[in-house]
Design a protein around this motif. Structure first.
Motif, PDB file in Angstrom:
ATOM      1  N   ASP A   1      -7.049 -14.588  -4.211  1.00  0.00           N
ATOM      2  CA  ASP A   1      -5.593 -14.492  -4.772  1.00  0.00           C
ATOM      3  C   ASP A   1      -4.987 -13.184  -4.107  1.00  0.00           C
ATOM      4  O   ASP A   1      -3.758 -13.030  -3.737  1.00  0.00           O
ATOM      5  N   SER A   2      -5.670 -12.106  -4.208  1.00  0.00           N
ATOM      6  CA  SER A   2      -5.038 -10.827  -3.876  1.00  0.00           C
ATOM      7  C   SER A   2      -4.631 -10.976  -2.246  1.00  0.00           C
ATOM      8  O   SER A   2      -3.772 -10.409  -1.857  1.00  0.00           O
TER       9      SER A   2
ATOM     10  N   VAL B   1      -0.115 -11.205   1.436  1.00  0.00           N
ATOM     11  CA  VAL B   1       0.757 -11.796   2.596  1.00  0.00           C
ATOM     12  C   VAL B   1       2.037 -12.403   2.260  1.00  0.00           C
ATOM     13  O   VAL B   1       3.186 -11.949   3.210  1.00  0.00           O
ATOM     14  N   ALA B   2       1.993 -12.957   1.188  1.00  0.00           N
ATOM     15  CA  ALA B   2       3.492 -13.224   0.586  1.00  0.00           C
ATOM     16  C   ALA B   2       4.453 -12.227   0.477  1.00  0.00           C
ATOM     17  O   ALA B   2       5.574 -12.424   0.669  1.00  0.00           O
ATOM     18  N   LEU B   3       3.799 -11.103  -0.116  1.00  0.00           N
ATOM     19  CA  LEU B   3       4.690  -9.771  -0.465  1.00  0.00           C
ATOM     20  C   LEU B   3       5.190  -9.482   0.818  1.00  0.00           C
ATOM     21  O   LEU B   3       6.196  -8.778   0.783  1.00  0.00           O
ATOM     22  N   ALA B   4       4.382  -9.480   2.003  1.00  0.00           N
ATOM     23  CA  ALA B   4       5.092  -8.786   3.199  1.00  0.00           C
ATOM     24  C   ALA B   4       5.922  -9.842   3.754  1.00  0.00           C
ATOM     25  O   ALA B   4       6.817  -9.105   4.959  1.00  0.00           O
TER      26      ALA B   4
ATOM     27  N   PRO C   1     -12.019  -2.350   1.433  1.00  0.00           N
ATOM     28  CA  PRO C   1     -10.687  -1.343   1.559  1.00  0.00           C
ATOM     29  C   PRO C   1      -9.996  -1.119   0.415  1.00  0.00           C
ATOM     30  O   PRO C   1      -9.829  -2.063  -0.430  1.00  0.00           O
ATOM     31  N   ALA C   2      -9.377  -0.103   0.083  1.00  0.00           N
ATOM     32  CA  ALA C   2      -8.543   0.192  -0.929  1.00  0.00           C
ATOM     33  C   ALA C   2      -7.260  -0.645  -1.144  1.00  0.00           C
ATOM     34  O   ALA C   2      -6.649  -0.851  -1.917  1.00  0.00           O
ATOM     35  N   ALA C   3      -6.882  -0.828   0.209  1.00  0.00           N
ATOM     36  CA  ALA C   3      -5.645  -1.583   0.238  1.00  0.00           C
ATOM     37  C   ALA C   3      -5.756  -2.835   1.376  1.00  0.00           C
ATOM     38  O   ALA C   3      -6.499  -2.637   2.216  1.00  0.00           O
TER      39      ALA C   3
ATOM     40  N   ALA D   1       0.956  -0.259  -3.555  1.00  0.00           N
ATOM     41  CA  ALA D   1       0.171   0.725  -2.871  1.00  0.00           C
ATOM     42  C   ALA D   1      -1.257  -0.079  -2.587  1.00  0.00           C
ATOM     43  O   ALA D   1      -1.619   0.428  -1.294  1.00  0.00           O
ATOM     44  N   TRP D   2      -1.239  -1.156  -2.882  1.00  0.00           N
ATOM     45  CA  TRP D   2      -2.519  -1.647  -2.378  1.00  0.00           C
ATOM     46  C   TRP D   2      -2.254  -2.829  -1.311  1.00  0.00           C
ATOM     47  O   TRP D   2      -3.221  -3.546  -0.732  1.00  0.00           O
ATOM     48  N   VAL D   3      -1.143  -2.701  -0.822  1.00  0.00           N
ATOM     49  CA  VAL D   3      -0.819  -3.511   0.461  1.00  0.00           C
ATOM     50  C   VAL D   3      -0.298  -2.458   1.595  1.00  0.00           C
ATOM     51  O   VAL D   3       0.619  -1.678   1.375  1.00  0.00           O
TER      52      VAL D   3
END
Length: 175
Positions: free
Chosen positions: A61-62, A67-70, A92-94, A109-111
């Motif tokens: 999901d994340s 990818v959708a947010l970008a 990774p943290a992001a 921040a996680w992207v």
């Protein structure tokens, strides 16, 4: 209600995520999307990105959400690809996402965005656009311990994520 059923089917294929563009293509208006957010059926995650409020989470999901947010043309890159497949013990943290164009929208921040190299065509894993595992292993050379990358190469081969030819080439390159 029929429109929401259409939205649900699209989102189910996208790990609980639906974009406003996908909703418009299925005939849903912006007003309906807003109403469903107010009703609690959808959760607005970012500009033009929504998540089903009643969704059983999956490990992917994340990655789908990042990818959708970008935006259009974005795909998973490098350590995010390895993390998605459980390779090289990376966490990774992001979530690293490559995008072919400038993204002006505000992202969580996680992207983490990186520019997509020219000529790189993404593939799909679990329905999520992604850099190939072989290319991701190469991209992580220098940032992930070499021993982990070599083990990840063997594991990727055993999972069928890289071909025998790619496996041999990676073993030579990463050694």
């Amino acid at each position: 209600m029929a429109h929401f059923d259409d939205i649900y089917e699209i989102a189910a294929d996208g790990h609980g995520i639906i974009t406003a563009a996908q909703a418009r293509e299925s005939g849903v208006t912006t007003g309906e999307m807003t109403r469903w957010c107010n009703d609690g059926r959808l959760i607005r995650r970012g500009h033009g990105v929504y998540k089903l409020s009643r969704w059983v989470p999956t490990p992917y999901d994340s990655f789908a959400e990042a990818v959708a947010l970008a935006g259009d043309g974005a795909y998973l890159w490098g350590d995010a690809v390895l993390s998605m497949h459980g390779l090289a013990l990376v966490d990774p943290a992001a979530v690293t996402v490559a995008t072919p164009r400038r993204v002006r929208r505000r992202l969580p921040a996680w992207v983490r965005l990186v520019p997509a190299p020219k000529g790189c065509s993404p593939t799909f894993y679990e329905g999520i656009p992604s850099q190939s595992v072989a290319d991701a292993l190469r991209a992580c050379n220098g940032s992930v311990m070499p021993e982990r990358l070599l083990e990840a190469t063997d594991e990727a081969r055993s999972k069928g994520l890289v071909t025998e030819k790619e496996h041999r080439a990676l073993k030579e390159e990463l050694a």
